[in-house]
Design an enzyme around this catalytic site. Structure first.
Site, PDB file in Angstrom:
ATOM      1  CG  ASN A  82      56.346  62.355  48.000  1.00 43.99           C
ATOM      2  OD1 ASN A  82      56.381  61.564  48.654  1.00 43.99           O
ATOM      3  ND2 ASN A  82      55.782  62.355  46.712  1.00 43.99           N
ATOM      4  CB  CYS A  83      54.915  62.539  53.396  1.00 52.07           C
ATOM      5  SG  CYS A  83      53.975  63.085  54.657  1.00 52.07           S
ATOM      6  CG  ASP A  84      53.360  68.863  52.577  1.00 57.01           C
ATOM      7  OD1 ASP A  84      54.474  68.699  51.972  1.00 57.01           O
ATOM      8  OD2 ASP A  84      52.261  69.125  52.162  1.00 57.01           O
ATOM      9  CE  LYS A  87      58.731  67.428  50.714  1.00 56.34           C
ATOM     10  NZ  LYS A  87      57.919  68.176  49.528  1.00 56.34           N
TER      11      LYS A  87
END
Length: 115
Positions: free
Chosen positions: A9-11, A14
């Site tokens: 879930n880390c930008d 991603k």
């Protein structure tokens, strides 16, 4: 095979995974929040990259730590213990490229050099 270490879930993760997908590169994703950090990998990262580069002092997890935990991570041994216990304080992503080299963080320019 490229191995991508991080949390889903880390930008930054991603963006890194999207870049790899856009290049058509296959890779193995190791979610170290769910599967843990392999101790032998952590030792390799610390040796090759340095604990200062692996420890993410800019993230939310670091900011939420109490001062005693932060102070304990002031050297390689203390940082290693914290990184093992709190994988979310590991800078993301850590990539092990198919040639064995390691990178930390995401930069399209840096990633391109590993193709």
């Amino acid at each position: 095979m490229i191995t991508v270490y991080g949390i889903p879930n880390c930008d930054t993760m991603k963006r890194a995974r999207a870049w790899l997908d856009d290049q058509g590169l296959s890779y193995h994703f190791h979610d170290y929040k769910r599967a843990g950090v392999p101790p032998e990998q952590l030792q390799r990262w610390l040796k090759e990259l340095g604990w200062e580069r692996v420890l993410n002092r800019a993230g939310t997890t670091w900011r939420k730590l109490d001062e005693a935990a932060k102070a304990a991570a002031a050297d390689a041994a203390g940082a290693a213990a914290l990184l093992q216990a709190q994988p979310s304080v590991i800078k993301r992503p850590i990539i092990e490229w198919d040639d064995g080299r390691l990178t930390v963080g995401f930069s399209a320019e840096t990633f391109s050099r590993h193709l």
